[in-house]
Motif scaffolding. Structure first.
Motif, short mmCIF file in Angstrom:
data_model
loop_
_atom_site.label_atom_id
_atom_site.label_comp_id
_atom_site.label_asym_id
_atom_site.label_seq_id
_atom_site.Cartn_x
_atom_site.Cartn_y
_atom_site.Cartn_z
N SER B 13 28.48 36.07 37.60
CA SER B 13 29.30 35.16 36.80
C SER B 13 30.76 35.22 37.25
CB SER B 13 29.19 35.51 35.32
OG SER B 13 30.22 36.39 34.95
N ILE B 14 31.48 34.15 37.00
CA ILE B 14 32.89 34.07 37.36
C ILE B 14 33.65 35.20 36.69
CG2 ILE B 14 34.98 32.69 36.99
CD1 ILE B 14 33.33 30.21 37.51
N ASP B 15 33.32 35.43 35.43
CA ASP B 15 33.98 36.51 34.71
C ASP B 15 33.75 37.85 35.40
OD1 ASP B 15 35.51 35.76 32.43
OD2 ASP B 15 33.69 34.96 31.55
N THR B 16 32.56 38.05 35.86
CA THR B 16 32.25 39.32 36.53
C THR B 16 33.02 39.44 37.84
OG1 THR B 16 30.06 39.34 35.55
CG2 THR B 16 30.39 40.72 37.47
N LEU B 17 33.13 38.37 38.59
CA LEU B 17 33.90 38.41 39.83
C LEU B 17 35.35 38.79 39.55
CD1 LEU B 17 32.45 35.28 41.66
CD2 LEU B 17 32.35 37.64 42.47
N LEU B 25 37.53 46.96 42.36
CA LEU B 25 36.32 47.05 43.19
C LEU B 25 36.49 46.08 44.37
CD1 LEU B 25 33.50 47.79 43.90
CD2 LEU B 25 32.66 46.40 42.03
N LEU B 26 36.91 44.89 44.04
CA LEU B 26 37.22 43.90 45.06
C LEU B 26 38.74 43.92 45.27
CD1 LEU B 26 34.89 42.23 46.06
CD2 LEU B 26 35.68 40.34 44.66
N PRO B 27 39.19 44.17 46.50
CA PRO B 27 40.65 44.10 46.71
C PRO B 27 41.11 42.69 46.37
CG PRO B 27 39.52 45.03 48.63
CD PRO B 27 38.46 44.50 47.72
N GLU B 61 31.59 52.95 39.67
CA GLU B 61 32.48 54.06 40.02
C GLU B 61 32.39 54.39 41.51
OE1 GLU B 61 31.52 57.64 37.98
OE2 GLU B 61 33.48 58.55 38.38
N VAL B 62 31.17 54.60 41.98
CA VAL B 62 30.96 54.94 43.39
C VAL B 62 31.44 53.81 44.28
CG1 VAL B 62 29.18 55.24 45.14
CG2 VAL B 62 29.06 56.54 43.03
N LEU B 63 31.14 52.59 43.91
CA LEU B 63 31.53 51.46 44.75
C LEU B 63 33.04 51.32 44.82
CD1 LEU B 63 28.77 48.87 43.77
CD2 LEU B 63 29.01 50.15 45.90
N ILE B 64 33.71 51.57 43.70
CA ILE B 64 35.17 51.51 43.70
C ILE B 64 35.73 52.55 44.67
CG2 ILE B 64 37.24 51.95 42.33
CD1 ILE B 64 35.68 50.77 39.91
#
Lengths: 128, 128
Positions: B13-17, B25-27, B61-64
DNA sequence: CCTTGACCTGGAGTCACCTCCAGGTGATAC
DNA sequence: GTATCACCTGGAGGTGACTCCAGGTCAAGG
């Protein structure tokens, strides 16, 4: 078998076992006259099943529904089979996805491994 | 590529992005001058990777942590490899468990199938 | 011009699933 | 006989991962 033992054997916390009972996932476990839970063969098999299914990602909601049907006896066999087939397919899908992810991870690890080796070789050359 | 398109393509979802970006998580995704996100190749590859890893159960957490290391460049390659190997093993374990569960489900479905057939045969006999 | 629509923000709310806690009981150990 | 211990209860609290919302910006269409 008392709750602490069950907890230990299946790596489910005591609180969680009690919680499962409260929400109607586990039918009421027999008690000794002091009111203390005493899990019998059947209870244990149920815990085992739940543990297994939860591990594969089935929701509590579905499991509660399924266990409820089991309690209701033979008339619900068709419905139960439907539920299991549906869940089976979900699990199979997740499995395929995870296999792909595992492959990707292995690939990435390999790439890193190569990068590290290259780096080390460069360091060695610099020393010469 | 604008956010709605990315959302659609990866079923996130857009909110999730936006949320992923907020928690680091996403720069930060590039923006047009109006302040609107415009995902480039790299952003998209990152979304793809995250989607894939989340699907296999890796925690945010790990992904971040991992994405943070990627941002820091070559010096973190060893650490990143460690992380991926650790996660790879977790995924492999989950995979094995799920395979067992899948087999169990197939078995149970088969048992139900037989029970249903037996039931039908009995019904037929009763009619005679 | 005004409305519509796609985007923006920070903050609050929700959901599934536990996990913890205060206060209580009853048996065994010293 | 009192302290410890393993259990009990109902209810509150916590966590991870979203998801929704109010209020705002900007561009394009009628």
């Amino acid at each position: 078998m008392k709750i602490a033992e069950v907890s230990e054997r299946y790596h489910i916390s005591i609180d969680t076992l009690r919680y499962y009972e409260r929400i109607g996932l586990l039918p009421h476990v027999n008690r000794g006259e002091n009111g203390i839970r005493d899990y019998n063969e059947l209870d244990i098999r149920r815990v085992d099943f739940i543990k297994c299914m939860r591990g594969a990602g089935l929701s509590l909601e579905v499991l509660i529904e399924y266990m409820g049907l089991v309690q209701q006896g033979d008339a619900t066999i068709e419905t139960r089979k439907e539920i299991l087939m549906e869940q089976r397919n979900l699990v199979a899908e997740r499995l395929k996805e995870m296999q792909k992810t595992l492959d990707l991870l292995d690939h990435k690890i390999q790439v890193y491994e190569n990068a590290i080796l290259t780096k080390e070789k460069l360091m060695a050359q610099t020393k010469e």
